[in-house]
Design a protein around this motif. Structure first.
Motif, short mmCIF file in Angstrom:
data_model
loop_
_atom_site.label_atom_id
_atom_site.label_comp_id
_atom_site.label_asym_id
_atom_site.label_seq_id
_atom_site.Cartn_x
_atom_site.Cartn_y
_atom_site.Cartn_z
N GLU A 52 4.48 -11.37 -5.95
CA GLU A 52 4.85 -10.32 -6.91
C GLU A 52 3.63 -10.03 -7.75
N ILE A 53 3.13 -8.79 -7.66
CA ILE A 53 1.89 -8.46 -8.35
C ILE A 53 1.85 -6.97 -8.69
N ASP A 54 1.19 -6.65 -9.79
CA ASP A 54 0.90 -5.25 -10.14
C ASP A 54 -0.49 -4.94 -9.61
N ILE A 55 -0.58 -3.86 -8.88
CA ILE A 55 -1.86 -3.48 -8.26
C ILE A 55 -2.23 -2.08 -8.70
N LYS A 56 -3.53 -1.88 -8.94
CA LYS A 56 -4.03 -0.56 -9.33
C LYS A 56 -4.94 -0.05 -8.22
N LEU A 57 -4.61 1.12 -7.71
CA LEU A 57 -5.41 1.78 -6.69
C LEU A 57 -6.26 2.85 -7.36
N ASN A 58 -7.56 2.81 -7.15
CA ASN A 58 -8.50 3.78 -7.72
C ASN A 58 -9.24 4.48 -6.59
N TRP A 59 -9.50 5.77 -6.77
CA TRP A 59 -10.25 6.51 -5.76
C TRP A 59 -11.11 7.57 -6.41
N SER A 60 -12.14 7.94 -5.69
CA SER A 60 -12.97 9.09 -6.08
C SER A 60 -13.42 9.76 -4.79
N TYR A 73 3.80 -0.57 3.27
CA TYR A 73 4.73 -1.13 2.30
C TYR A 73 5.94 -0.19 2.20
N PRO A 74 7.16 -0.69 2.45
CA PRO A 74 8.33 0.21 2.54
C PRO A 74 8.60 1.03 1.28
N SER A 75 8.37 0.48 0.09
CA SER A 75 8.65 1.23 -1.14
C SER A 75 7.63 2.33 -1.41
N LEU A 76 6.48 2.26 -0.78
CA LEU A 76 5.44 3.28 -0.97
C LEU A 76 4.94 3.71 0.41
N SER A 77 5.80 4.35 1.16
CA SER A 77 5.37 4.78 2.49
C SER A 77 4.42 5.97 2.40
N ARG A 78 4.65 6.88 1.41
CA ARG A 78 3.75 8.02 1.18
C ARG A 78 3.86 8.46 -0.26
N SER A 88 -6.05 7.49 -9.97
CA SER A 88 -5.56 6.11 -9.90
C SER A 88 -4.05 6.10 -9.80
N LEU A 89 -3.54 4.97 -9.31
CA LEU A 89 -2.10 4.77 -9.18
C LEU A 89 -1.80 3.30 -9.44
N GLN A 90 -0.84 3.03 -10.30
CA GLN A 90 -0.43 1.66 -10.63
C GLN A 90 0.94 1.42 -10.00
N ILE A 91 1.06 0.36 -9.19
CA ILE A 91 2.34 0.05 -8.56
C ILE A 91 2.60 -1.46 -8.64
N SER A 92 3.86 -1.82 -8.58
CA SER A 92 4.27 -3.22 -8.49
C SER A 92 4.74 -3.49 -7.07
N VAL A 93 4.26 -4.57 -6.50
CA VAL A 93 4.64 -4.89 -5.13
C VAL A 93 5.24 -6.29 -5.07
N LEU A 117 -4.66 -5.10 0.78
CA LEU A 117 -4.22 -6.13 -0.15
C LEU A 117 -3.89 -7.35 0.71
N LYS A 118 -4.64 -8.41 0.54
CA LYS A 118 -4.49 -9.61 1.36
C LYS A 118 -3.58 -10.60 0.65
N VAL A 119 -2.55 -11.08 1.35
CA VAL A 119 -1.63 -12.09 0.82
C VAL A 119 -1.99 -13.42 1.49
N THR A 120 -2.33 -14.41 0.66
CA THR A 120 -2.79 -15.69 1.17
C THR A 120 -1.98 -16.81 0.55
N THR A 121 -1.62 -17.79 1.37
CA THR A 121 -0.89 -18.96 0.89
C THR A 121 -1.89 -20.05 0.52
#
Length: 138
Positions: A52-60, A73-78, A88-93, A117-121
């Motif tokens: 569970e993390i808040d992620i910020k996507l930035n672009w130029s 990611y199903p909640s943000l397909s497009r 920029s876009l801020q989302i919680s995943v 976004l890499k998920v590591t155990t």
């Protein structure tokens, strides 16, 4: 003697053409857009199964244009921007798998850039087991 020198010139000429082609291709791809995710890594404990993390996507982008972000990611397909001033876009995943975000042009769907976004155990510390008796000489 002439044939050896001739072959060497051909060899170096081919090498120059190959490297210049790769250099030009890489330059055009990096010049179009910059896309980043903060943070790019989500570390979960061995017992947990979901990140569970808040992620910020930035672009130029070089040219002002409307963009969309697609992902696995199903909640943000497009998601698409409404303004060219939006960068920029801020989302919680909440996920247990890596998420691949792709920045595309809204008008023609050309891919501009991508980020992962890499998920590591986190691994547990391994306890070394003693195989011998404490009184053994060997």
């Amino acid at each position: 003697m002439f044939l050896k020198e001739h072959k060497v010139y051909h060899f170096f000429g081919i090498l120059i053409l190959i490297f210049s082609a790769f250099y030009a291709k890489a330059d055009t791809l990096t010049g179009q857009a910059q896309f980043s995710a903060t943070p790019r890594l989500c570390l979960i404990d061995a017992g947990d199964s979901i990140c569970e993390i808040d992620i910020k996507l930035n672009w130029s982008v070089d040219t002002e244009q409307l963009v969309c972000i697609i992902s696995n990611y199903p909640s943000l397909s497009r998601w698409c921007s409404d303004s060219i001033n939006e960068h920029s876009l801020q989302i919680s995943v909440k996920t247990n798998k890596d998420i691949h975000f792709v920045l595309i042009n809204k008008n023609n769907n050309n891919e501009l850039a991508d980020v992962l976004l890499k998920v590591t155990t986190a691994s547990e510390t391994k306890v070394r087991r003693r195989y011998r008796n404490p009184w053994s000489l060997f």
